[in-house]
Design a protein around this motif. Sequence first.
Motif, PDB file in Angstrom:
ATOM      1  N   ARG A   1       8.574  -9.320  15.381  1.00 25.03           N
ATOM      2  CA  ARG A   1       9.073  -8.634  16.394  1.00 25.03           C
ATOM      3  C   ARG A   1      10.089  -7.432  15.953  1.00 25.03           C
ATOM      4  O   ARG A   1      10.018  -6.328  16.415  1.00 25.03           O
TER       5      ARG A   1
ATOM      6  N   CYS B   1      15.680  -4.660  15.853  1.00 26.49           N
ATOM      7  CA  CYS B   1      14.201  -5.134  16.353  1.00 26.49           C
ATOM      8  C   CYS B   1      13.589  -3.787  17.062  1.00 26.49           C
ATOM      9  O   CYS B   1      14.035  -3.451  18.002  1.00 26.49           O
TER      10      CYS B   1
ATOM     11  N   ARG C   1      12.082  -4.773  20.323  1.00 35.25           N
ATOM     12  CA  ARG C   1      13.003  -4.507  21.606  1.00 35.25           C
ATOM     13  C   ARG C   1      13.229  -2.861  21.943  1.00 35.25           C
ATOM     14  O   ARG C   1      13.184  -2.623  23.211  1.00 35.25           O
TER      15      ARG C   1
ATOM     16  N   ARG D   1      19.482  -7.326  17.118  1.00 37.95           N
ATOM     17  CA  ARG D   1      19.232  -6.521  18.173  1.00 37.95           C
ATOM     18  C   ARG D   1      19.040  -5.141  17.721  1.00 37.95           C
ATOM     19  O   ARG D   1      18.072  -4.206  18.133  1.00 37.95           O
TER      20      ARG D   1
ATOM     21  N   CYS E   1      21.197 -11.680  20.414  1.00 34.33           N
ATOM     22  CA  CYS E   1      20.740 -11.877  19.284  1.00 34.33           C
ATOM     23  C   CYS E   1      21.275 -10.690  18.182  1.00 34.33           C
ATOM     24  O   CYS E   1      21.548  -9.611  18.422  1.00 34.33           O
TER      25      CYS E   1
ATOM     26  N   CYS F   1      15.217 -16.036  19.743  1.00 39.83           N
ATOM     27  CA  CYS F   1      13.906 -15.238  19.810  1.00 39.83           C
ATOM     28  C   CYS F   1      12.856 -16.106  20.504  1.00 39.83           C
ATOM     29  O   CYS F   1      11.961 -16.285  19.483  1.00 39.83           O
TER      30      CYS F   1
ATOM     31  N   CYS G   1      17.711 -11.397  24.056  1.00 38.85           N
ATOM     32  CA  CYS G   1      18.003 -10.236  23.246  1.00 38.85           C
ATOM     33  C   CYS G   1      19.480  -9.667  22.968  1.00 38.85           C
ATOM     34  O   CYS G   1      19.899  -9.413  22.100  1.00 38.85           O
TER      35      CYS G   1
HETATM   36  S1  SF4 Z   1      16.113  -8.362  19.807  1.00 41.05           S
HETATM   37 FE1  SF4 Z   1      14.104  -8.781  18.765  1.00 41.05          FE
HETATM   38  S2  SF4 Z   1      14.583 -10.392  17.217  1.00 41.05           S
HETATM   39 FE2  SF4 Z   1      16.126 -10.573  18.637  1.00 41.05          FE
HETATM   40  S3  SF4 Z   1      15.577 -11.837  20.370  1.00 41.05           S
HETATM   41 FE3  SF4 Z   1      14.909  -9.809  21.007  1.00 41.05          FE
HETATM   42  S4  SF4 Z   1      12.825  -9.685  20.340  1.00 41.05           S
HETATM   43 FE4  SF4 Z   1      13.942 -11.308  19.280  1.00 41.05          FE
END
Ligand code: SF4
Length: 357
Positions: free
Chosen positions: A144, A205, A208, A202, A199, A189, A196
């Motif tokens: 991701r 990513c 995202r 983020r 995270c 994740c 997110c």
């Molecule tokens: S920002 Fe990206 S890595 Fe983080 S939880 Fe969301 S999808 Fe997963």
Amino acid sequence: MKEFSDKVIQWYSKNKRALPWRQNPSPYKTWLSEIILQQTRIAQGLGYYTNIINKYETIQDLAAGKESEVLKLWQGLGYYNRARNMHFTARYLVEKNRGHFPNTYEELIKLKGVGRYTAAAIASICFDEPIPVIDGNVYRVISRCFLIDIPIPSNRAYHYFKGRLAELMDARRPGDFNQGVMELGALICIPKNPHCKQCPLRDHCAARRENRIAAYPFKAEKKRRSNRYFNFLLIRCDGELLMLRRNQKDIWAKLYTFPLIECKTPQAKRRLKEALQVEDIQLLGKTLHALTHQNLHIKFWSIDPGPTTYKRLQTHFGATSIPARETGTYAVPKPVENFLNQVFSTNFCTFDRKAST
Ligand code: SF4
């Protein structure tokens, strides 16, 4: 790269779950937990880990234990080769290496039952070797973040992700980095609706940013499961029933089950009666048990023959006659355990009385 690694490690040090193998980690504890957690969720594996470590506090204790006792502790966890290999490796290390684990990935992966995931986990967590650990959680987080379109699981994906992670990893803290990425995948994740906002990655990513989270990880098409039709036979006489130990070349090797007739299609009662040459046979229950590549359509049949037929069937199946009350002391596969719990816990007296008459 450094920022990525720092964020993972900082988040991990604040948010990691207090799991028993993380307190004063040792190669033995890490190895045990990783073997248990292959194909198993932490919530399910935790109790098994606790039971095994309580009974076998050290690798010497495990090596001295009987394989049948290890299998009994493992009962219900599935993939029983893990338990057999674990016991074999404990004995091997005690005999050949005074109970010490080798301290490099290259040597660890030579141990029976230790694949690249477990070898990398022990090497990085216990011996600080900068080698990436890759599991489903890691594939999800990294694919991701970087929009990696290589289908998983595959060898090609494994090597690509390994290279990518080696670049991202802080080589001074490989264990925390590896555990951090896995923990992020497990807690933040997650497959659907990842958190997110909480995270630490983020800002790194791409999924995202481009609103393409649901498309990753990019998965290879699943193989269809094959169907197998199992007829387990509860053959009972004078308070005893027949059980046998399965051979090594199929699922549930070395576990105990009732005599089994496997068919290519669902089997009618009449056909089973004819095949076994018995007067009566009753269906006690049925269940569907799904393994990774197989659907097992299981039926449990009851047969209550007289002593002569009982003996004939015992010889035919190469089975052992055991007191019905002792079935609980044998290591059996999960669907058989469920069946025994359901039927015998509620109707055991009825069953026993009936079998004794
Ligand atoms: S920002 Fe990206 S890595 Fe983080 S939880 Fe969301 S999808 Fe997963």
